[in-house]
Motif scaffolding. Structure first.
Motif, short mmCIF file in Angstrom:
data_model
loop_
_atom_site.label_atom_id
_atom_site.label_comp_id
_atom_site.label_asym_id
_atom_site.label_seq_id
_atom_site.Cartn_x
_atom_site.Cartn_y
_atom_site.Cartn_z
N LEU A 30 6.36 -1.21 -4.11
CA LEU A 30 5.55 0.01 -4.28
C LEU A 30 5.60 0.47 -5.72
CD1 LEU A 30 6.13 2.19 -1.10
CD2 LEU A 30 4.19 0.77 -1.72
N LEU A 72 1.31 -1.42 -11.95
CA LEU A 72 0.03 -2.08 -12.22
C LEU A 72 -1.13 -1.10 -12.13
CD1 LEU A 72 0.87 -5.35 -10.37
CD2 LEU A 72 -0.15 -5.30 -12.63
N ASP A 73 -0.90 0.00 -11.41
CA ASP A 73 -1.91 1.05 -11.33
C ASP A 73 -1.78 2.04 -12.49
OD1 ASP A 73 -3.51 0.36 -9.24
OD2 ASP A 73 -2.45 1.52 -7.72
N ASN A 74 -1.05 1.64 -13.51
CA ASN A 74 -0.96 2.46 -14.73
C ASN A 74 -0.22 3.78 -14.56
OD1 ASN A 74 -1.98 1.77 -17.38
ND2 ASN A 74 -3.79 1.11 -16.25
N ALA A 75 0.64 3.85 -13.56
CA ALA A 75 1.39 5.09 -13.37
C ALA A 75 2.62 5.08 -14.27
CB ALA A 75 1.81 5.23 -11.91
N LYS A 102 -10.52 -1.77 -9.54
CA LYS A 102 -10.06 -1.70 -10.93
C LYS A 102 -10.91 -2.58 -11.85
CE LYS A 102 -5.49 -2.08 -9.99
NZ LYS A 102 -4.05 -2.07 -10.29
N ALA A 140 3.44 -1.99 -7.65
CA ALA A 140 2.02 -1.74 -7.46
C ALA A 140 1.59 -0.54 -8.30
CB ALA A 140 1.71 -1.50 -5.98
N ALA A 141 2.43 0.49 -8.32
CA ALA A 141 2.09 1.69 -9.09
C ALA A 141 2.12 1.39 -10.59
CB ALA A 141 3.06 2.81 -8.75
N ARG A 177 -8.09 -2.36 -3.30
CA ARG A 177 -7.39 -1.62 -4.35
C ARG A 177 -7.44 -2.40 -5.66
NH1 ARG A 177 -1.23 0.13 -3.35
NH2 ARG A 177 -0.90 -2.08 -3.68
N ASN A 197 -5.39 5.35 -1.88
CA ASN A 197 -4.78 4.11 -2.34
C ASN A 197 -5.66 3.41 -3.38
OD1 ASN A 197 -2.24 2.64 -1.23
ND2 ASN A 197 -2.94 3.94 0.44
N PHE A 215 -6.04 5.64 -6.74
CA PHE A 215 -4.85 5.99 -7.53
C PHE A 215 -4.86 5.36 -8.93
CE2 PHE A 215 -0.19 5.45 -8.41
CZ PHE A 215 0.11 6.79 -8.52
N GLY A 216 -5.11 4.07 -8.97
CA GLY A 216 -5.06 3.38 -10.26
C GLY A 216 -6.14 3.85 -11.23
N LEU A 267 0.86 -1.19 0.00
CA LEU A 267 0.00 0.00 0.00
C LEU A 267 0.89 1.24 0.00
CD1 LEU A 267 -2.59 -1.15 2.69
CD2 LEU A 267 -2.82 -1.21 0.21
#
Ligand SMILES: Nc1ncnc2c1ncn2[C@@H]1O[C@H](COP(=O)(O)OP(=O)(O)O)[C@@H](O)[C@H]1O
Ligand SMILES: [Mg+2]
Lengths: 364, 283
Positions: free
Chosen positions: B174, B180-183, A151, B177-178, A147, A96, A99-100, A87
């Motif tokens: 981290l 995968l969060d499309n960042a 999505k 994860a980001a 989280r 959190n 964000f995606g 996280l």
């Protein structure tokens, strides 16, 4: 939409270390698949290759028929829950989860809706404005799942998500994950080294060991008809009993297997004759009888009283050790002489390479 | 239950008292010179010449401060110091963060070698490169400019090292994860990792600012025109008496005056400074 994942002839090496070798696997849509294997066998690596966090050296992975090897992780329609949860520590639970979605320009109205829905489903509504540091392990775990849920991915990837929870919470979360799967109907891939988790969660278990897949099958399949000696030994508690085979012969009623003084006759696959070197049988298929009865005599070494049943660790005359199962709370005593009865049709044979032979399926 | 040996609570009480006493003594030792300086700064120079002990009794006057403010260039020097210190701090934070991220997260050939070269920078004293730097800056006509004073400080090996270690300590999961969060890579740096380095930014920022504000050596060499002096250089330039036998009061007023901005910074960032210093001591 939910994902059908097709892994074709995939290999992976880290420098000179080969982690996965020519591995193929087809995961139908909606299925809950568990990758089960000892730690270091490459489960996480395979999962991370599906997620896009590791490159695919050889082979290709298809999601719904499309090759995805070249796609960045964010564009594969998968969400991952990490063992450490990962996280973002400086963001609130709400941030959190959002964000995606913000990164793919979902409108803030939709984001708020999805976060609210997921929070309700996971019962974390009251935590939305807290930061991860202010949450317990179990709560963090839920947020990590939340989280992923917001999505609305085609597939969920879980990498040992329960291993940081205490036993009681782990059991509860297991049930909740199963419910989540019922509800969302997305494809889920769950990595674990815990066979109990695998047995309770999976539609199908993929047992992995040493760079390759040992067996793919339903939990009961894996349990009742393990394809290899490794699977037989890895799945089930207590571990399956293994005895060295000293003689094999075909008889009218089946195959006669001798392990020292013990002889078991069962309708084994005739192919086993001349090849099997090891007999395997689970404790629950070995019962304790009076001394002088049963298939062989033994002496009790250790007694494990588990409440609803007892495990009897017995030693044969030739020194081999066998665990038998007794229902209820046993009155046996350590050192006592007993007889053991083997349910031969529940036994398995293994050849020197570990390949299993089972009794022929009953034809009725 | 025994009445011979003191209970743990009592012993702890005694320990606390000893520590308190030590803290008191040390505090007095630290504060006394400061008070003395302030006292001296409020005395007439001639009176101090005649009797140094006159600091302990009135009259106290503010003439020395009026004289400082009367120095026409002093506000210009303050502005110069602010520009240099803020610019240097900001630039250092930007560069050290980017470099730290790069060393910690990007795979590129020669990364290890480059990092070692940066670390060697820790061992090179300013004096060793002074002449060469002066020459180069002459050719570039950087002397008597802000960039001339700021640029050398930007190559902050310690800052790069600190930020690299800090970024390395952040779990890679981290970033993943980001991802995968499309960042995007920049978004991961800016939104996920950088906020987590805030404590390190504060440490590095405060040390850089204080060091730059107090720096005397390089500004003295590079800034030769009066209007480009920083406060420290400017203050020193108006001391007519280098033996410092006269005008002690004025000298002390200068010291207090130059220290004021630092004092103000401290008031605002007290919390961070304490953690920065104690953190540095622990590591
Ligand atoms: N980035 C990496 N670099 C080198 N070796 C790795 C890397 N990731 C994993 N490995 C190695 O690959 C093997 C499989 O790792 P992993 O997939 O994490 O196993 P599992 O999840 O089944 O425990 C291990 O021997 C591990 O040390
Ligand atoms: Mg793993």
């Amino acid at each position: 939409m939910t994902a059908e994942i097709d892994i074709r002839n995939v290999s992976k090496r880290f420098g000179s270390l080969t982690v996965l070798e020519d591995l193929s696997l087809k995961i139908p849509a909606h299925e809950f698949v568990v990758f089960l294997g000892p730690s270091g066998c490459g489960k996480s690596t395979l999962l991370r290759m599906i997620a896009g966090l590791e490159s695919i050296d050889i082979g290709e992975i298809f999601i719904n028929g499309e090759p995805i090897g070249h796609l960045p992780p964010g564009q594969r329609g998968v969400a991952m829950v990490f063992q450490s949860y990962a996280l973002y520590p400086h963001m609130t639970v709400r941030q959190n989860m959002a964000f995606g979605l913000q990164n793919i320009s979902v409108s803030s109205k939709v984001i708020a809706e999805r976060v609210a829905n997921a929070a309700r489903m996971l019962e974390i509504g009251h935590l939305l404005d807290r930061k991860p540091g202010q949450l317990s392990g179990g709560q963090r775990q839920r947020v990590a799942i939340g989280r992923a849920v917001v999505k609305e991915p085609n597939a969920f990837l879980f990498d040992e998500p329960l291993s940081n929870l205490d036993a009681a919470l782990r059991a509860r979360t297991r049930v909740e994950l199963a419910q989540l799967h019922q509800r969302l109907k997305s494809t889920m891939i769950f990595v674990t080294h815990d066979q109990m988790e695998a047995m309770t969660l999976a539609d199908r278990i993929v047992v992995m060991n040493n760079k390759k897949i040992e067996q793919i099958g339903s939990p009961m399949d894996i349990y009742d008809r393990p394809a290899t000696r490794f699977v037989a030994g890895f799945v089930g508690t207590p571990q399956m009993n293994f005895l060295n085979v000293t003689a094999l012969a075909t008889e009218p009623s089946g195959v006669r297997v001798e392990c020292g003084a013990l002889a078991v006759v069962a309708p084994f696959d005739a192919a086993a004759v001349g090849r099997a070197t090891m007999l395997g049988i689970r404790a629950e298929s070995v019962s304790v009888v009076r001394d002088g009865e049963g298939d062989i005599g033994a002496t009790i070494d250790v007694l494990e009283r588990l409440g609803d049943r007892s495990l009897v660790h017995a030693r044969l005359a030739d020194g081999q050790s066998v665990v038998a199962n007794e229902a209820g709370q046993t009155r046996l005593k350590v050192g006592e002489r007993i007889g053991l009865r083997f349910a031969g049709d529940k036994a398995h044979l293994f050849d020197a390479d570990g390949v299993a032979f089972h009794v022929r399926e009953a034809v009725s | 239950m025994s009445d011979v040996s003191p209970s743990p609570a009592l012993r702890r009480g005694l320990g606390d008292h000893i520590i308190l006493a030590a803290v008191l003594v040390l505090s007095v030792a630290m504060v006394a010179p400061v008070l003395w300086v302030i006292g001296l700064s409020l005395k007439d120079n001639a009176e101090l010449m005649a009797n140094p002990n006159s600091v302990f009794h009135p009259p106290y006057i503010i003439d020395n401060y009026i004289a400082i403010i009367g120095t026409s260039a002093v506000f210009r020097w303050i502005v110069n110091s602010l520009i240099v210190s803020v610019g240097l701090t900001f630039g250092t934070l930007v560069l050290a963060s980017l470099a730290g991220y790069g060393f910690a997260r990007l795979e590129f050939p020669g990364r290890q070698v480059l990092f070692v070269i940066v670390l060697f920078g820790l061992a090179v004293p300013e004096q060793a490169v002074l002449v060469a730097r002066h020459q180069i800056f002459s050719i570039l006509q950087f002397h008597n400019t802000y960039q001339g004073i700021i640029l050398p400080g930007l190559s902050n090996a310690f800052g790069v090292f600190l930020m690299t270690q800090y970024f390395r300590a952040i779990p890679k999961e981290l970033d993943e994860a980001a991802l995968l969060d499309n960042a995007s890579r920049f978004k991961i740096f800016w939104k996920v990792l950088l906020p987590l380095t805030l404590p390190a930014q504060a440490t590095l920022g405060i040390f850089t600012f204080l060091g730059s504000w107090n720096d005397y050596f390089w500004p003295l060499i590079s800034a030769t025109r009066k209007e480009m002096y920083t406060l420290t250089v400017g203050m020193a330039s108006v001391q007519s008496n280098f033996a410092q036998s006269e005008g002690v009061g004025f000298l002390m007023a200068q010291a207090v005056f130059a220290g004021l901005p630092i004092f103000i910074v401290y008031l605002f960032f007290q919390k961070y400074i304490v953690t920065a210093v104690s953190g540095a001591a622990v590591r």
